[in-house]
Structure formats: C-alpha cells, structure tokens
Motif scaffolding. Structure first.
Motif, short mmCIF file in Angstrom:
data_model
loop_
_atom_site.label_atom_id
_atom_site.label_comp_id
_atom_site.label_asym_id
_atom_site.label_seq_id
_atom_site.Cartn_x
_atom_site.Cartn_y
_atom_site.Cartn_z
N PHE A 175 40.60 28.84 39.23
CA PHE A 175 40.34 30.18 38.70
C PHE A 175 38.99 30.72 39.17
CE2 PHE A 175 37.95 28.13 35.21
CZ PHE A 175 36.91 29.03 35.02
N MET A 176 38.04 29.84 39.44
CA MET A 176 36.73 30.26 39.94
C MET A 176 36.84 30.81 41.36
SD MET A 176 34.45 27.10 38.54
CE MET A 176 34.48 26.67 36.79
N ALA A 177 37.64 30.14 42.18
CA ALA A 177 37.85 30.61 43.54
C ALA A 177 38.60 31.94 43.52
CB ALA A 177 38.64 29.57 44.34
N GLU A 178 39.55 32.09 42.60
CA GLU A 178 40.29 33.35 42.47
C GLU A 178 39.36 34.48 42.04
OE1 GLU A 178 44.79 31.78 41.32
OE2 GLU A 178 43.45 32.50 39.74
N THR A 179 38.47 34.20 41.08
CA THR A 179 37.51 35.22 40.63
C THR A 179 36.61 35.65 41.78
OG1 THR A 179 37.50 34.28 38.39
CG2 THR A 179 35.67 35.73 38.97
N CYS A 180 36.21 34.70 42.60
CA CYS A 180 35.39 35.01 43.76
C CYS A 180 36.15 35.92 44.73
CB CYS A 180 34.98 33.71 44.45
SG CYS A 180 33.82 33.93 45.81
N LYS A 181 37.42 35.63 44.94
CA LYS A 181 38.23 36.45 45.84
C LYS A 181 38.45 37.85 45.27
CE LYS A 181 40.77 37.29 49.44
NZ LYS A 181 40.15 37.41 50.79
N ILE A 182 38.63 37.96 43.96
CA ILE A 182 38.82 39.26 43.31
C ILE A 182 37.59 40.15 43.52
CG2 ILE A 182 39.05 40.43 41.07
CD1 ILE A 182 40.70 37.91 40.20
N LEU A 183 36.42 39.56 43.37
CA LEU A 183 35.18 40.33 43.51
C LEU A 183 34.72 40.47 44.96
CD1 LEU A 183 33.10 39.07 40.43
CD2 LEU A 183 34.40 41.18 40.67
N CYS A 184 35.27 39.62 45.83
CA CYS A 184 34.90 39.67 47.26
C CYS A 184 36.16 39.71 48.12
CB CYS A 184 34.06 38.45 47.63
SG CYS A 184 32.63 38.14 46.59
N PRO A 185 36.97 40.74 47.99
CA PRO A 185 38.25 40.78 48.72
C PRO A 185 38.10 40.80 50.24
CG PRO A 185 37.76 42.93 47.75
CD PRO A 185 36.75 41.97 47.20
N ASP A 186 36.91 41.20 50.70
CA ASP A 186 36.67 41.27 52.15
C ASP A 186 36.22 39.93 52.74
OD1 ASP A 186 34.34 41.54 50.58
OD2 ASP A 186 33.22 42.34 52.29
N LYS A 187 35.99 38.95 51.87
CA LYS A 187 35.54 37.64 52.35
C LYS A 187 36.67 36.62 52.28
CE LYS A 187 30.77 38.45 50.79
NZ LYS A 187 30.17 38.65 52.12
N THR A 188 36.55 35.58 53.08
CA THR A 188 37.52 34.49 53.04
C THR A 188 36.98 33.43 52.08
OG1 THR A 188 38.14 34.89 55.35
CG2 THR A 188 38.77 32.78 54.40
N VAL A 189 37.79 33.10 51.08
CA VAL A 189 37.36 32.16 50.04
C VAL A 189 38.18 30.88 50.14
CG1 VAL A 189 37.10 31.77 47.56
CG2 VAL A 189 36.69 34.05 48.52
N TYR A 190 37.49 29.75 50.15
CA TYR A 190 38.15 28.45 50.24
C TYR A 190 37.93 27.63 48.97
CZ TYR A 190 38.46 29.39 55.26
OH TYR A 190 38.73 29.95 56.49
N LEU A 191 38.96 26.88 48.60
CA LEU A 191 38.87 25.88 47.54
C LEU A 191 39.00 24.53 48.23
CD1 LEU A 191 38.76 25.39 44.43
CD2 LEU A 191 41.27 25.38 44.47
N PRO A 192 37.94 23.73 48.29
CA PRO A 192 37.98 22.51 49.09
C PRO A 192 38.99 21.46 48.62
CG PRO A 192 35.94 22.64 47.84
CD PRO A 192 36.60 23.97 47.72
N ASN A 193 39.25 21.43 47.30
CA ASN A 193 40.28 20.53 46.79
C ASN A 193 41.32 21.36 46.04
OD1 ASN A 193 41.86 18.69 45.28
ND2 ASN A 193 40.24 17.17 45.36
N PRO A 194 42.48 21.63 46.64
CA PRO A 194 43.49 22.49 46.04
C PRO A 194 44.04 22.00 44.70
CG PRO A 194 43.92 22.19 48.38
CD PRO A 194 42.85 21.22 48.01
N SER A 195 43.86 20.71 44.40
CA SER A 195 44.38 20.16 43.13
C SER A 195 43.45 20.43 41.96
CB SER A 195 44.61 18.66 43.27
OG SER A 195 43.38 17.96 43.38
N ALA A 196 42.27 20.97 42.22
CA ALA A 196 41.29 21.20 41.15
C ALA A 196 41.69 22.43 40.33
CB ALA A 196 39.89 21.39 41.75
N GLY A 197 42.29 22.19 39.19
CA GLY A 197 42.73 23.27 38.30
C GLY A 197 41.91 23.30 37.03
N CYS A 198 42.40 24.01 36.03
CA CYS A 198 41.72 24.08 34.73
C CYS A 198 42.80 24.13 33.66
CB CYS A 198 40.83 25.31 34.66
SG CYS A 198 40.12 25.62 33.01
N PRO A 199 42.88 23.13 32.79
CA PRO A 199 43.91 23.11 31.75
C PRO A 199 43.90 24.36 30.88
CG PRO A 199 42.81 20.98 31.86
CD PRO A 199 42.03 21.91 32.75
N MET A 200 42.72 24.88 30.56
CA MET A 200 42.64 26.06 29.72
C MET A 200 43.18 27.29 30.46
SD MET A 200 39.59 27.52 27.32
CE MET A 200 38.29 27.41 28.51
N ALA A 201 42.89 27.40 31.73
CA ALA A 201 43.35 28.55 32.51
C ALA A 201 44.87 28.55 32.69
CB ALA A 201 42.68 28.55 33.88
#
Length: 307
Positions: free
Chosen positions: A64-90
């Motif tokens: 969700f942190m990487a998604e928030t970064c992409k939402i606020l920076c749509p012109d940038k390329t955002v990477y999540l280094p470990n795709p399995s890193a989620g958040c139970p609450m999210a």
C-alpha cells in the motif's frame, strides 16, 4: 560470499547508475536504513518522492505504501523490491465490502486510514494518517464518520471528538493489537523509570497507560528530543534498534517481543540489490481510474488538514 557492507556499497552505486531514489519505511531493518535516501512513514515518503528529480522510486516497505507513492507520483516509476510484502490491515476490506458499507451508512463520511489499498481509496471520501487523523476528522463538516479499517486508531480519535458520531468495522493491525495491558504492566515493573511511548493502533487499554501517543515518526521525534533517559517503545520493535543507534546515551526497551511485522521484515538488502539489477521486484501499475479516484481522498486530506 559478499559482506553486508559490500552489498550496501553496490546498492549505492546502482541507485546512482539507475537514477533510483530509495525510500525506506522506519520499520525496515537497520542495514536497509543505512542505504536509504529518505526514511519515514508512508505518506511522508510519498511526498518526498514528488520532490525528487530521479525518475525511479523504490519503496522499501509494503504494497500500500508503494501504491500511495504511485498515486502521488504518477509520472514516476515506482518499484516494490519484494512483491510479497503486504499489510494485513490494508487487506481486511475490499472495494465491494466498502461499497456495501456505504449503502448501509449513507449519511456517514468515509474516512480511511492511509494503511489501505489503492482500490479501497477509490471509494473513500478522505484519507488520514495517524498524525493528522484528529485534525482531519475535526474539520470534516459531517458529524457522522465511518472510520476504516482500524478501530483502535478510530476510537482514539473518537474519544478526542465526542461531538462526532463514529462507526467502526472489525479490523486493525494484528501486530500492534498483540500488545496487552499485562505486557505493559510487566514492562513498567521491569523498567520503572522508562516513559511509555505507544502507537494509536494499540488497544485502548494500552494507549491509556502511555506517557506519549503518536505515529512512528512522532514517537521517534519525541524520544530524540526528550531529556528523559529510558523509554518503553510500543510499536514495531525495529524502532527500538533505530532509536538506540540514533540516541546512544539513552536506553530503549520493547514493550513486547511479539511486536514484529513479518511483512515489513520481508524486504531484504538482497531484494533491493536484485531489484536495482532488474532481476526481481515489481513495478507498480495503477489504471487511470484508480489513480484519479484514489488521489481525490488524499487531496481532501490535505485540504482538511490546512483548513
């Protein structure tokens, strides 16, 4: 076999070569903090990313942190280094569940903690962080608020705003909830001179025993600026280690050894290295509808925060 220091040096070289800014949430390990360009909470990191000249951002945290970064920076390329890193609450609510809740409570303003997916943010009226939740909720014109997904943070804010009517859903951070009143009393008995600093995602009975309640960033700031020498930390246990590095003449204790987030610990130094090499990691992609709709609740948060 390479050493930690050698991998860190190679990461520093690669991030310059690839024009990548490394954003690191404070719950990451110390060895990852040491190669960060910015360390902070999810929203603060996304705001810093907007100001960066580099075209590539790597979010060392959870999805969700990487998604928030992409939402606020749509012109940038955002990477999540470990795709399995989620958040139970999210992941406790999905878009369709929220639509159903909105139909059930049509008179309520939907307030979502930032610890939610981009998908969920598309059906949200306003987003909040733990540090701005009180101000934003106070400035909402409607006196009826449906707060998702964390009832602990929500009830903490509701107690401060008795003039408003709050509704909650079942959920919350399973790791902060793991801290019990008994854990706190035992820790206080072991360290009677220590101040208790806790995150509002903790249970109410834990929060009520605290000397200070705040976001991760606020807890670290308080501990660094305080003249006190001993502290009990009621949030993810990595903060104990980071504060000890930052404040070598003070002593920090975890309230409970149970407060460890495996999702935050999923990202490793090698994940970052391999992502920079283009071998692994995930590029965050959000469709135009999600980008626009999710951004509106973040924009509303900023508007109400400055009101």
């Amino acid at each position: 076999m390479a050493s930690v220091q050698e991998i860190q040096e190679e990461i520093r070289r690669l991030k310059k070569e690839t024009k990548t800014t490394i954003l690191v949430h404070a719950y990451q390990s110390q060895e990852i903090l040491e190669i960060a360009d910015h360390v902070g909470d999810s929203y603060g990191l996304a705001l810093l990313a907007k100001k960066e000249e580099n075209p590539n951002m790597m979010m060392c945290g959870v999805r969700f942190m990487a998604e928030t970064c992409k939402i606020l920076c749509p012109d940038k390329t955002v990477y999540l280094p470990n795709p399995s890193a989620g958040c139970p609450m999210a992941e406790q609510l999905n878009r369709y569940s929220l639509i159903k809740l909105k139909e059930e409570y049509p008179e309520y303003t939907i307030v979502a903690y930032i610890n939610t997916s981009a998908e969920l943010k598309t059906e949200t009226d306003v987003c909040v962080t733990s540090s701005c939740a009180y101000t934003v909720c106070k400035n909402i014109e409607n006196d009826k608020i449906l707060f998702i997904p964390d009832p602990n943070l929500g009830s903490y804010i509701a107690k401060k705003l008795p003039e408003k009517q709050f509704k909650f859903v079942q959920g919350g951070c399973p790791h902060h909830v793991a801290i019990t009143k008994e854990d706190v009393l035992k820790a206080k008995q072991a360290h009677p001179k220590a101040l208790l600093l806790v995150h509002p995602e903790c249970q109410r009975e834990v929060v009520e025993l605290a000397d200070f309640v705040g976001s991760t960033t606020e807890i670290m700031k308080f501990a660094k600026e305080s003249t006190h020498q001993e502290f009990l930390i009621g949030t993810e246990n990595s903060i104990v280690e980071h504060l000890q590095f930052d404040c070598m003449n003070k002593i920090f204790y975890p309230v409970s050894t149970n407060l460890v987030c495996p999702d935050m610990k999923a990202t490793t130094l090698m994940d970052i290295y391999l992502c920079l090499k283009g071998i692994s990691g995930e590029k965050i992609e959000l469709d135009p509808f999600t980008l626009n709709r999710a951004k509106s609740c973040l924009d509303e948060m900023i508007r109400l925060q400055e009101k």
